[in-house]
Design a protein around this motif. Structure first.
Motif, PDB file in Angstrom:
ATOM      1  N   LEU A 250      11.624   5.514  -0.636  1.00  0.00           N
ATOM      2  CA  LEU A 250      11.736   6.896  -1.130  1.00  0.00           C
ATOM      3  C   LEU A 250      12.952   7.044  -2.039  1.00  0.00           C
ATOM      4  O   LEU A 250      12.913   7.764  -3.035  1.00  0.00           O
ATOM      5  CB  LEU A 250      11.817   7.874   0.041  1.00  0.00           C
ATOM      6  N   ARG A 251      14.047   6.363  -1.689  1.00  0.00           N
ATOM      7  CA  ARG A 251      15.255   6.437  -2.535  1.00  0.00           C
ATOM      8  C   ARG A 251      15.006   5.800  -3.889  1.00  0.00           C
ATOM      9  O   ARG A 251      15.457   6.280  -4.916  1.00  0.00           O
ATOM     10  CB  ARG A 251      16.432   5.750  -1.840  1.00  0.00           C
TER      11      ARG A 251
ATOM     12  N   ASP B 153      14.034   3.182   8.231  1.00  0.00           N
ATOM     13  CA  ASP B 153      14.943   2.682   7.189  1.00  0.00           C
ATOM     14  C   ASP B 153      14.173   2.085   6.010  1.00  0.00           C
ATOM     15  O   ASP B 153      14.541   2.293   4.849  1.00  0.00           O
ATOM     16  CB  ASP B 153      15.924   1.662   7.784  1.00  0.00           C
ATOM     17  N   SER B 154      13.102   1.356   6.303  1.00  0.00           N
ATOM     18  CA  SER B 154      12.296   0.800   5.202  1.00  0.00           C
ATOM     19  C   SER B 154      11.626   1.909   4.405  1.00  0.00           C
ATOM     20  O   SER B 154      11.607   1.879   3.169  1.00  0.00           O
ATOM     21  CB  SER B 154      11.218  -0.134   5.748  1.00  0.00           C
TER      22      SER B 154
ATOM     23  N   VAL C  23      15.804  14.519   5.471  1.00  0.00           N
ATOM     24  CA  VAL C  23      16.048  15.906   5.047  1.00  0.00           C
ATOM     25  C   VAL C  23      16.706  15.918   3.670  1.00  0.00           C
ATOM     26  O   VAL C  23      16.338  16.692   2.787  1.00  0.00           O
ATOM     27  CB  VAL C  23      16.920  16.646   6.087  1.00  0.00           C
ATOM     28  N   GLU C  24      17.649  15.022   3.481  1.00  0.00           N
ATOM     29  CA  GLU C  24      18.354  14.945   2.207  1.00  0.00           C
ATOM     30  C   GLU C  24      17.400  14.598   1.059  1.00  0.00           C
ATOM     31  O   GLU C  24      17.608  14.998  -0.090  1.00  0.00           O
ATOM     32  CB  GLU C  24      19.456  13.885   2.329  1.00  0.00           C
ATOM     33  N   LEU C  25      16.343  13.859   1.394  1.00  0.00           N
ATOM     34  CA  LEU C  25      15.360  13.483   0.372  1.00  0.00           C
ATOM     35  C   LEU C  25      14.272  14.549   0.202  1.00  0.00           C
ATOM     36  O   LEU C  25      13.267  14.320  -0.472  1.00  0.00           O
ATOM     37  CB  LEU C  25      14.717  12.140   0.731  1.00  0.00           C
ATOM     38  N   GLY C  26      14.461  15.703   0.843  1.00  0.00           N
ATOM     39  CA  GLY C  26      13.521  16.800   0.646  1.00  0.00           C
ATOM     40  C   GLY C  26      12.362  16.816   1.622  1.00  0.00           C
ATOM     41  O   GLY C  26      11.347  17.462   1.376  1.00  0.00           O
TER      42      GLY C  26
ATOM     43  N   PHE D  16       0.840  -1.215   0.000  1.00  0.00           N
ATOM     44  CA  PHE D  16       0.000   0.000   0.000  1.00  0.00           C
ATOM     45  C   PHE D  16       0.870   1.258   0.000  1.00  0.00           C
ATOM     46  O   PHE D  16       0.557   2.240  -0.670  1.00  0.00           O
ATOM     47  CB  PHE D  16      -0.949  -0.005   1.218  1.00  0.00           C
ATOM     48  N   TYR D  17       1.942   1.228   0.765  1.00  0.00           N
ATOM     49  CA  TYR D  17       2.829   2.394   0.824  1.00  0.00           C
ATOM     50  C   TYR D  17       3.434   2.689  -0.552  1.00  0.00           C
ATOM     51  O   TYR D  17       3.373   3.816  -1.052  1.00  0.00           O
ATOM     52  CB  TYR D  17       3.919   2.123   1.867  1.00  0.00           C
TER      53      TYR D  17
END
Ligand code: ZN
Length: 278
Positions: A143-144, A137-138, A170-173, A113-114
């Motif tokens: 997201l990465r 972490d998951s 934060v690095e991922l916006g 679902f995510y």
């Protein structure tokens, strides 16, 4: 002026006195509230409430509601997003995410679902509001993976992870949501993060009716005896005082920065503010 970036104002806890709760929030200077959905059954409720009071909303399926959701609810979410994509008050896909704290949940189903909802956020060009509990972490891994097709930003709500995980978000916006939890002196890790993260990374939230600040907290025994520990959006400025003290800033500085950050995380929110002022 304050923005509560996460409040379940449609929850039954507010049925008896919702208008009074909203009145107290506005009197306290909370000018904007973001209402995340938790599942198909409350898509209409958050949208209607947002429109009735000039607030904003998000549509999504919460990880703790995935068990009772039907597979078809993802298709229904897509239909709802398509139907309301032109609605200026629809500011994000949320509340989505992974909960690895509550035992006995089907993690594969949550992940499915995510991931599907991240793809919907990409398709409809909306940020996401994510629920992170022992799952940072998951969440970050997905997201990465999504980053390849252009970054999906948003808010990691009620953040309670490590400094390293905070930096990765934060690095991922992403901005990180802080609320009642940081008002507890024993919440060392959360308070350390609230103090040390770049100010640009922080947004405020109540998660009302949940996550009561220290002054509203009641023990399980007190609650069993009838005491209420209900949180409400009008508590946001007092919660913000903790952040101001931790960082040695004035309340005005905290208000200005966290509003700016909320606008950066949820760009449609910024357009909404402008529309209200004009
Ligand atoms: Zn929530």
């Amino acid at each position: 002026m304050w923005i509560d970036t996460h409040c379940h104002l449609d929850a039954p806890e507010f049925d008896a006195d919702r208008d009074a709760v909203i009145g107290r929030a506005q009197a306290a200077g909370v000018a904007q509230i973001v209402l995340p959905a938790v599942g198909r059954s409350n898509f209409d409720a958050v949208r209607t409430l947002a429109h009735a009071h000039g607030f904003a909303y998000a549509l999504g399926i919460h990880p703790l509601f995935v068990e009772r959701a039907a597979d078809d609810d993802l298709a229904q979410l897509r239909i709802a997003l398509a139907e309301h994509r032109g609605d200026e008050r629809l500011v994000a896909v949320g509340e989505i995410g992974l909960d690895h704290f509550v035992p006995g949940l089907d993690r594969d189903r949550q992940a499915r679902f995510y991931a599907a909802q991240l793809h919907l956020a990409r398709e409809f060009e909306l940020p996401v509001i994510v629920h992170v509990r022992r799952s940072a972490d998951s969440l970050l891994k997905y997201l990465r993976q999504m980053r390849v097709g252009g970054q999906i930003g948003g808010i990691a709500h009620a953040f309670n992870g490590s400094e390293q995980q905070a930096e990765a978000f934060v690095e991922l916006g992403f901005k990180l949501g802080f609320g009642g939890a940081m008002t507890f002196e024993r919440a060392l890790q959360i308070r350390r993060l609230a103090q040390s993260l770049p100010l640009e990374a922080i947004v405020l939230e109540t998660d009302a009716p949940d996550i009561p600040p220290q002054w509203l907290y009641r023990t399980a025994q007190e609650r069993a005896a009838g005491a209420s520990s209900r949180n409400e959006p009008g508590e946001l400025p007092r919660i913000a005082r903790t952040l101001a003290e931790l960082r040695g800033l004035s309340l005005e500085e905290v208000a200005a920065a966290t509003v700016r950050n909320a606008h950066a995380a949820l760009p449609r929110l910024a357009a909404l503010e402008t529309a209200v002022k004009a």
